[in-house]
Design an enzyme around this catalytic site. Structure first.
Site, PDB file in Angstrom:
ATOM      1  N   GLU A 313      -5.700   4.225   4.864  1.00  0.00           N
ATOM      2  CA  GLU A 313      -5.577   4.964   3.355  1.00  0.00           C
ATOM      3  C   GLU A 313      -4.074   4.758   3.086  1.00  0.00           C
ATOM      4  OE1 GLU A 313      -9.219   7.431   2.498  1.00  0.00           O
ATOM      5  OE2 GLU A 313      -7.420   8.353   2.445  1.00  0.00           O
ATOM      6  N   CYS A 314      -3.772   4.210   2.269  1.00  0.00           N
ATOM      7  CA  CYS A 314      -2.203   4.180   1.062  1.00  0.00           C
ATOM      8  C   CYS A 314      -1.333   4.025   2.810  1.00  0.00           C
ATOM      9  CB  CYS A 314      -2.003   5.357   0.646  1.00  0.00           C
ATOM     10  SG  CYS A 314      -1.003   5.874  -0.465  1.00  0.00           S
ATOM     11  N   GLY A 315      -0.628   5.581   3.158  1.00  0.00           N
ATOM     12  CA  GLY A 315      -0.060   5.583   4.038  1.00  0.00           C
ATOM     13  C   GLY A 315       0.382   4.398   5.160  1.00  0.00           C
TER      14      GLY A 315
END
Length: 457
Positions: A313-315
């Site tokens: 997720e994301c990072g």
């Protein structure tokens, strides 16, 4: 909120912190000052039944629950004052509201403010007021008298200005609790002020948790209990990756999954595992160190090539890309599972709640399934890799915008979306099923090689 949490914890009260909405950083601070994992109550990502289960499961082990709201009392998603707002959550859970009112440079006007909140939505119980930024007893007495006279709501105390206490921030908001352990003494200073100026006994009486006819024995629904038994998950957790919903971790554990933590910053390789979970965080701040840890990058790539199901997720997406370019323009090689470049920008990108409809079968969703979550990032991922989700943002029944995103390569899925698994246990069941299939295949291959070796011998 932090001062109240610390004050009750110091009294030996079993306090359970919560946060309305999707914020990871605030819950991290709650956990830091109490030693008790804070939980998110999110009406966009979770259905009402899941929120009720989550809330009652955690409060069954507490003496008092303190829920920090999101923005103003009636600020939610769209113009409906009860949708994804603190007021809506208070009404859904049957919780009284303590209104925090800025008392700086006002007198009787504070009563008009409180009365407006009281009358705006009578189904929400405003049970008390705390006045903020009020330094003198005389100023407090004037405000208290006016509010109690005209609003008939008790004023429980005040919080003075304490210049020594502040929370440092950066581009995604507050600096995480992981990085500020030295602030611990300041929370005691704040708790001292809370003890001196707020009637904590009266507040505890107002906040009494009602008896429940039936308390959930587990956070996980029956379909998840034991579904992950025998599986081991490697969880990335350090200064670069620490945005996780604690309840996501506990759902995995309730399913029987063994969780081993590792640091992409410091460890040499990913631990032996059947699944890998890379959450959000601040990889852009630690890009050089992450990139220099070439053995870890190679280990993640090797796990991907073996078919170990990886969810990011994301990072985590930024880490799995080909490179990461920081705000200063420096570029650092990353794991390279998804060809492309993460580039830091100067403004938030697609900030807020959204939903993702799977346009093909993915690690967590079948074609057509919808996952609800939120995005909060200052980077963009530039790639020619085919996307797997149609994202959309709706407000008050109208689609405001849509875009393509999310990437799957083999058994690795990554996107900017932050997700709470309790919205749909089928997401985890799919992940487990794929992990078991890979594990069986590896065991079968190992068995064949063993037999082949014996025959040759």
């Amino acid at each position: 909120t932090l001062g109240l949490l610390r004050a009750y914890a110091r009294r030996g009260v079993r306090v359970q912190p919560f946060k309305v909405g999707p914020d990871y950083i605030d819950t991290g601070w709650h956990t830091q000052v109490t030693g008790v994992a804070s939980r998110n109550l999110d009406a966009f990502m979770l259905p009402e039944s899941a929120i009720a289960r989550l809330f009652h499961y955690h409060t069954s082990k507490a003496d008092i629950a303190i829920i920090e709201g999101v923005m103003g009392l009636f600020d939610g998603f769209g113009v409906d004052p009860l949708y994804c707002s603190s007021a809506g959550m208070a009404r859904q859970l049957g919780c009284p509201v303590i209104l925090i009112v800025d008392g700086k440079a006002v007198s009787t006007s504070a009563a008009a403010t409180v009365l407006g909140f009281k009358l705006f939505e009578p189904s929400v119980q405003i049970a008390g007021v705390i006045l903020n930024n009020v330094n003198s007893d005389s100023h407090f007495a004037m405000l208290k008298d006016a509010i109690e006279l005209y609003c008939h709501i008790p004023v429980l105390g005040r919080v003075p200005v304490i210049k020594e206490i502040n929370l440092p921030s950066r581009h995604l908001g507050l600096v995480t609790a992981h990085e500020q352990a030295e602030l611990d003494l300041k929370w005691d200073l704040l708790a001292d002020a809370i003890e001196q100026h707020i009637d904590l006994d009266r507040l505890a009486e107002i906040a009494e948790i009602p008896d429940l006819p039936e308390k959930p024995e587990s956070l996980a629904p029956d379909s998840l209990i034991g579904a992950g038994s025998g599986l081991k998950l490697a969880l990335a957790e350090d200064e670069a990756f620490n945005f996780y919903y604690q309840d996501n971790i506990e759902l995995l554990e309730a399913a029987g999954v063994e969780i081993v933590r590792f640091s992409p910053l410091r460890d040499a390789v990913v631990p032996a595992c059947d699944l890998i979970y890379l959450g959000g965080g601040y990889p852009e701040i630690h890009a050089a160190t992450l990139s220099q840890n070439s053995s870890m990058l190679a280990s993640v790539q090797q796990a991907h090539q073996r078919g170990v199901p990886i969810y990011a997720e994301c990072g985590g997406l930024m880490y799995l890309g080909g490179s990461l370019t920081t705000a200063s323009g420096d570029s650092y090689p990353m794991a390279g599972i998804f060809p492309g470049e993460s580039r830091m920008t100067t403004s938030l990108k697609r900030f807020g709640y959204c939903q993702a409809q799977a346009e093909q079968s993915t690690l967590l969703a079948k074609t057509g399934d919808v996952i609800r979550g939120h995005e909060f990032h200052y980077s963009d991922f530039h790639t020619d890799t085919e996307t797997v989700f149609r994202f959309s943002k709706e407000r008050d029944g109208v689609e405001l915008t849509h875009w393509q995103g999310g990437y799957q390569a083999g058994n690795t899925l990554a996107s900017y979306l932050h997700v709470h698994f309790l919205q749909n246990p089928a997401m985890l069941l799919r992940w487990f099923e794929i992990a078991r299939a890979v594990k069986r295949s590896e065991e079968h291959t190992s068995e064949l090689q063993s037999h082949s070796g014996n025959s040759y011998a």
